[in-house]
Motif scaffolding. Structure first.
Motif, PDB file in Angstrom:
ATOM      1  N   SER A 137      -6.051   3.648   1.158  1.00 61.43           N
ATOM      2  CA  SER A 137      -5.864   3.343   2.577  1.00 61.43           C
ATOM      3  C   SER A 137      -5.951   1.840   2.877  1.00 61.43           C
ATOM      4  O   SER A 137      -5.649   1.418   3.989  1.00 61.43           O
ATOM      5  CB  SER A 137      -6.917   4.078   3.421  1.00 61.43           C
ATOM      6  N   GLU A 138      -6.340   1.051   1.897  1.00 52.27           N
ATOM      7  CA  GLU A 138      -6.519  -0.384   2.113  1.00 52.27           C
ATOM      8  C   GLU A 138      -5.175  -1.085   2.260  1.00 52.27           C
ATOM      9  O   GLU A 138      -4.230  -0.830   1.498  1.00 52.27           O
ATOM     10  CB  GLU A 138      -7.285  -0.998   0.938  1.00 52.27           C
ATOM     11  N   GLU A 139      -5.057  -1.970   3.255  1.00 49.36           N
ATOM     12  CA  GLU A 139      -3.850  -2.763   3.423  1.00 49.36           C
ATOM     13  C   GLU A 139      -3.843  -3.890   2.393  1.00 49.36           C
ATOM     14  O   GLU A 139      -4.869  -4.535   2.153  1.00 49.36           O
ATOM     15  CB  GLU A 139      -3.781  -3.344   4.843  1.00 49.36           C
TER      16      GLU A 139
ATOM     17  N   GLU B  63       1.483  13.047   2.297  1.00 48.05           N
ATOM     18  CA  GLU B  63       0.378  12.232   2.810  1.00 48.05           C
ATOM     19  C   GLU B  63      -0.779  13.106   3.295  1.00 48.05           C
ATOM     20  O   GLU B  63      -1.939  12.686   3.249  1.00 48.05           O
ATOM     21  CB  GLU B  63       0.862  11.339   3.945  1.00 48.05           C
TER      22      GLU B  63
ATOM     23  N   GLN C 272      -4.115  13.460   0.760  1.00 45.67           N
ATOM     24  CA  GLN C 272      -4.799  12.449   1.569  1.00 45.67           C
ATOM     25  C   GLN C 272      -6.014  11.856   0.872  1.00 45.67           C
ATOM     26  O   GLN C 272      -6.246  10.642   0.918  1.00 45.67           O
ATOM     27  CB  GLN C 272      -5.209  13.054   2.909  1.00 45.67           C
TER      28      GLN C 272
ATOM     29  N   HIS D 259       0.978   4.181  -2.753  1.00 47.36           N
ATOM     30  CA  HIS D 259       1.000   5.620  -2.495  1.00 47.36           C
ATOM     31  C   HIS D 259       1.924   6.313  -3.492  1.00 47.36           C
ATOM     32  O   HIS D 259       1.564   7.341  -4.085  1.00 47.36           O
ATOM     33  CB  HIS D 259       1.500   5.909  -1.072  1.00 47.36           C
TER      34      HIS D 259
ATOM     35  N   GLU E 157       0.819  -1.211   0.000  1.00 47.95           N
ATOM     36  CA  GLU E 157       0.000   0.000   0.000  1.00 47.95           C
ATOM     37  C   GLU E 157       0.855   1.264   0.000  1.00 47.95           C
ATOM     38  O   GLU E 157       0.451   2.301  -0.536  1.00 47.95           O
ATOM     39  CB  GLU E 157      -0.983   0.015   1.172  1.00 47.95           C
ATOM     40  N   ARG E 158       2.066   1.193   0.584  1.00 46.11           N
ATOM     41  CA  ARG E 158       2.951   2.357   0.552  1.00 46.11           C
ATOM     42  C   ARG E 158       3.526   2.546  -0.857  1.00 46.11           C
ATOM     43  O   ARG E 158       3.707   3.679  -1.320  1.00 46.11           O
ATOM     44  CB  ARG E 158       4.085   2.205   1.565  1.00 46.11           C
TER      45      ARG E 158
END
Length: 376
Positions: A314-316, A305, A309, A81, A77-78
């Motif tokens: 935001s999902e893992e 972030e 935003q 991003h 997830e990062r």
């Protein structure tokens, strides 16, 4: 596997290596247990595998490969991003080289770049300042990664951006901390780790003192080691001596650069701009409290972030089901235990971060142990 007579020839100082190996064997005979050493850093893993140090040691000394490197523990997830930020209008995304190939759920940053996103790998993070100056009409985002070693450079970048009023330089902070990861490993009831080799470059910044709580709490030796084969062998000898004497102490093997307190000036600059996050999810290890850094609230105007935003997922996202990178990072498996190692997962086609990173344990086994090549 290399014959020992040939293996010794590979070292710059074979006599010293041989003497250290013999001393380790002598002390290990007096220890009535397996000595399971976790080398926290992938740099040590590569030294061990490249030079065959594991072949020089008695059978009751085993290596357990730890978190490895910041790229190895970065959750999908990062990485998503970073991909999302790179696809925003008028954005230039900057990051360090290894991050370009790590797969997220949207693919790697290399794939996103091939689709037209402006993603630039940096060899010198200070180049971020010039890129931002050269493109005042763009939002330049530095996707910052690293353990304590590389954090001061990010702090310097923030400091210079503030002083020079380079207002279009933003940061997505992904700096993580080694001691909480050790806590996470030792909190797992399945762990077999009973000694640690700590990375010297981390302690050059943060000091050896960061490992003292682990020594006291878990009654396990920690030796802060350099990365040359002699450094690693000396560190193993120090651990085995402690085990033979039934001690658990913090020792600095790399005393030529590491002190108890570290670089106090660098720590002060980091603390000026960054603070700990309540929790950060490590790939393979899960959420670990207070294990990463983030920009302080007063610098939210530079926090990607915060600014993006609403656009950021935001999902893992978990790894591929066939990938055992999580167990490898916890020291519960070795790379050859993974069914896709060297088959569906290779450095050219990595399924997990342990293979894609130049410091990952799977990458080390594939390159130096000959295991992966036998499967292809």
């Amino acid at each position: 596997m290399m014959e020992l007579s040939n293996l010794y020839k590979e070292f710059r100082d074979p006599k010293t290596i041989r003497a250290l190996a013999n001393a380790i064997k002598s002390y290990a005979k007096t220890v009535n247990q397996d000595i399971n050493i976790m080398e926290v850093c992938g740099g040590h893993t590569h030294t061990i595998m490249k030079y065959g140090l594991n072949q020089l040691l008695p059978s009751n000394i085993k290596f357990i490969h730890g978190p490895g490197c910041p790229v190895c523990i970065m959750p999908k997830e990062r990485i998503d991003h970073a991909a999302t930020l790179a696809m925003q209008p008028n954005v230039i995304l900057l990051t360090l080289g290894d991050m370009i190939r790590v797969p997220g759920s949207k693919g790697s940053l290399a794939k996103i770049r091939s689709q037209g996103a402006d993603i630039r790998p940096l060899y010198d993070p200070m180049d971020a300042l010039n890129i931002a100056k050269q493109h005042p009409d763009k939002q330049v985002i530095f996707f910052a990664i690293g353990f304590e070693t590389s954090t001061p450079m990010t702090a310097v970048l923030i400091d210079q951006a503030e002083k020079q009023q380079i207002n279009n330089l933003l940061f997505h902070i992904n700096h993580v901390l080694v001691p909480p990861a050790i806590d996470a490993v030792m909190a797992d009831k399945r762990t077999q780790v009973n000694a640690f080799i700590g990375p010297a470059h981390v302690s050059v910044i943060s000091g050896a003192k960061i490992y003292r709580p682990a020594v006291d709490q878990y009654q396990t030796p920690v030796v802060v080691s350099g990365f040359e084969p002699v450094d690693v062998m000396e560190s193993i000898l120090n651990i085995v001596k402690q085990k033979a004497q039934q001690k658990s102490e913090l020792q600095i093997q790399y005393s030529r650069a590491v002190t108890e307190d570290g670089n106090v000036a660098a720590q002060a600059l980091i603390n000026q701009y960054l603070t700990t996050k309540t929790s950060f999810r490590w790939r393979g290890l899960g959420p670990i409290p207070n294990s990463a850094l983030t920009l302080k609230h007063e610098y939210a105007h530079r926090d990607a972030e915060v600014i993006f935003q609403s656009q950021l997922p935001s999902e893992e996202i978990d790894d591929h089901k066939a990938c055992q990178c999580g167990d490898i990072l916890r020291g519960l498996s070795n790379p050859p235990d993974c069914k896709v190692f060297g088959k569906g997962c290779t450095p050219d086609n990595p399924l997990g971060s342990c293979m894609v990173s130049s410091e990952g344990a799977c990458n080390a086994y594939y390159r130096y142990a000959g295991v992966g090549h036998a499967n292809t």
